[in-house]
Design a protein around this motif. Sequence first.
Motif, PDB file in Angstrom:
ATOM      1  N   THR A 393     -14.002 -11.704  -4.278  1.00 25.62           N
ATOM      2  CA  THR A 393     -12.626 -12.040  -3.934  1.00 25.62           C
ATOM      3  C   THR A 393     -11.807 -10.764  -3.827  1.00 25.62           C
ATOM      4  O   THR A 393     -12.018  -9.818  -4.585  1.00 25.62           O
ATOM      5  N   ALA A 394     -10.886 -10.745  -2.859  1.00 21.14           N
ATOM      6  CA  ALA A 394      -9.948  -9.635  -2.698  1.00 21.14           C
ATOM      7  C   ALA A 394      -8.540 -10.211  -2.652  1.00 21.14           C
ATOM      8  O   ALA A 394      -8.216 -11.022  -1.777  1.00 21.14           O
ATOM      9  N   LEU A 395      -7.707  -9.811  -3.618  1.00 20.74           N
ATOM     10  CA  LEU A 395      -6.313 -10.237  -3.685  1.00 20.74           C
ATOM     11  C   LEU A 395      -5.432  -9.041  -3.378  1.00 20.74           C
ATOM     12  O   LEU A 395      -5.630  -7.961  -3.943  1.00 20.74           O
ATOM     13  N   SER A 396      -4.481  -9.233  -2.470  1.00 16.55           N
ATOM     14  CA  SER A 396      -3.594  -8.144  -2.079  1.00 16.55           C
ATOM     15  C   SER A 396      -2.152  -8.599  -2.232  1.00 16.55           C
ATOM     16  O   SER A 396      -1.729  -9.578  -1.596  1.00 16.55           O
ATOM     17  N   ALA A 397      -1.406  -7.899  -3.082  1.00 20.01           N
ATOM     18  CA  ALA A 397       0.007  -8.203  -3.315  1.00 20.01           C
ATOM     19  C   ALA A 397       0.844  -7.013  -2.851  1.00 20.01           C
ATOM     20  O   ALA A 397       0.642  -5.890  -3.316  1.00 20.01           O
ATOM     21  N   ALA A 398       1.772  -7.262  -1.934  1.00 24.60           N
ATOM     22  CA  ALA A 398       2.607  -6.197  -1.371  1.00 24.60           C
ATOM     23  C   ALA A 398       4.055  -6.482  -1.719  1.00 24.60           C
ATOM     24  O   ALA A 398       4.533  -7.599  -1.554  1.00 24.60           O
ATOM     25  N   LEU A 399       4.762  -5.436  -2.194  1.00 24.09           N
ATOM     26  CA  LEU A 399       6.168  -5.564  -2.546  1.00 24.09           C
ATOM     27  C   LEU A 399       6.967  -4.490  -1.810  1.00 24.09           C
ATOM     28  O   LEU A 399       6.552  -3.324  -1.761  1.00 24.09           O
ATOM     29  N   PRO A 400       8.102  -4.865  -1.252  1.00 22.51           N
ATOM     30  CA  PRO A 400       8.960  -3.850  -0.610  1.00 22.51           C
ATOM     31  C   PRO A 400       9.636  -2.980  -1.659  1.00 22.51           C
ATOM     32  O   PRO A 400       9.965  -3.456  -2.754  1.00 22.51           O
ATOM     33  N   LEU A 401       9.827  -1.726  -1.310  1.00 21.87           N
ATOM     34  CA  LEU A 401      10.514  -0.823  -2.237  1.00 21.87           C
ATOM     35  C   LEU A 401      12.014  -0.951  -2.156  1.00 21.87           C
ATOM     36  O   LEU A 401      12.722  -0.482  -3.047  1.00 21.87           O
ATOM     37  N   GLU A 402      12.494  -1.578  -1.082  1.00 22.31           N
ATOM     38  CA  GLU A 402      13.931  -1.855  -0.960  1.00 22.31           C
ATOM     39  C   GLU A 402      14.121  -3.357  -0.998  1.00 22.31           C
ATOM     40  O   GLU A 402      13.370  -4.099  -0.360  1.00 22.31           O
ATOM     41  N   PRO A 403      15.120  -3.858  -1.723  1.00 22.21           N
ATOM     42  CA  PRO A 403      15.317  -5.312  -1.790  1.00 22.21           C
ATOM     43  C   PRO A 403      15.562  -5.894  -0.403  1.00 22.21           C
ATOM     44  O   PRO A 403      16.225  -5.281   0.429  1.00 22.21           O
ATOM     45  N   ARG A 404      15.011  -7.085  -0.161  1.00 18.91           N
ATOM     46  CA  ARG A 404      15.231  -7.774   1.114  1.00 18.91           C
ATOM     47  C   ARG A 404      16.320  -8.819   0.974  1.00 18.91           C
ATOM     48  O   ARG A 404      16.474  -9.436  -0.058  1.00 18.91           O
TER      49      ARG A 404
END
Length: 404
Positions: A393-404
């Motif tokens: 399994t590969a889980l990828s979580a991406a978060l922006p560095l600037e609030p959206r």
Amino acid sequence: MPEPERDDTRALTVVMHTAFFVLLSASVARYLARHADGPHTPWVIALSVLLAVLYVLGPALGTRPTPRRLTWLGLVVAAWALLVVLAPSFAWCAVPLFYTGLRTLPPRAAIPLVALLTALAVAAQLSLAGWPDPNVLLAPPAVAAVATTVFVVMQRQAARRDALIDDLVRTRRDLAATERREGTLAERERLAREIHDTLAQGLSSQRMLLQAADRLWDTAPGTARDHVRTAAAIAERSLAEARRFVHDLTPADLAEGGGLLRALRAVAERETTSSLTIRVHTEGSPPEPLPAPVESALLRIAQGALANVREHAAATTATLTLTCLDDQIVLDVTDDGRGFDPHTRTAPTATGPATDVPRPAAESRGHGLPAIRARLRQLGGTLTIESAPGQGTALSAALPLEPR
């Protein structure tokens, strides 16, 4: 079905299948040794081959009484009955067929089938004996009765045990939910008391001192300044208390300092065992300092994903990869475990901001992935899961560095 019970069922099935082919081969050999030139030999050989082919096709149809499975069982019994009529020595193959019938049919239908098979076997053996041998007449029904009774009783015990396990699991789940609610309420009460006894009291004292200073500013400026200095000292203590609250609510690995990368390495070292090795890789340098909500969310996501790996994946290695881009930071958690089908067990493959969408029932049994989605949804992040049975399994979580 629990793993030990599944293994026992598989072993019993293998034994029964092996016994059937051994008995079938022995019956063919016996017939050819005595009647190789007989007029029925081609039919006996053809029916033996047909019976073997039909029996091999059985496992592909499952064990439930579907129309295809019932048709297959009828053909097997018919082929065996014709063989018994032509060559009574094939009657011994009835014993594994007892098991096949009992596994396929409910008891009300399986017991008459076993009785029919037993009657044919007794008739065949009596024709070979040439006289009404009491042993041949009574032994097969007794063996069939014992085997059927044992099988039915074991099935009923297994059903009762499964029902008991379901009740225990449901009770434990309800108890865990109650404990979580009570723990949440207790923590809220504790924080409320702490805030009331420190911040709220401090703010009230500051307000009173500042009001007093305002009244005395013109008539007693020295006293007013003392009030202001006292209010400032109280504000400083209240600020320290507020910082302590924030520190207490921050993940311990982050509270120790060193940033997200050090916290991830601490988690990997703590979760590594003799059977599971966890590595940490980075691509790019994370900006310093990262926003506190981003650091906390990524650390919690890593902990939740590793908990899933430890509890469900049966993996030997897992890797945490932190990738730092210009506008976002990505955490990948991969493992070499058993994997699963995301389309049937969960529905996490959509990229884009995590949103509430209908999930299959299987996902509702766990809290790891829903918790990860909730954290990402709050921060405008995205979640992608790639997996397949037997391929990890590969889980990828991406978060922006600037609030959206």
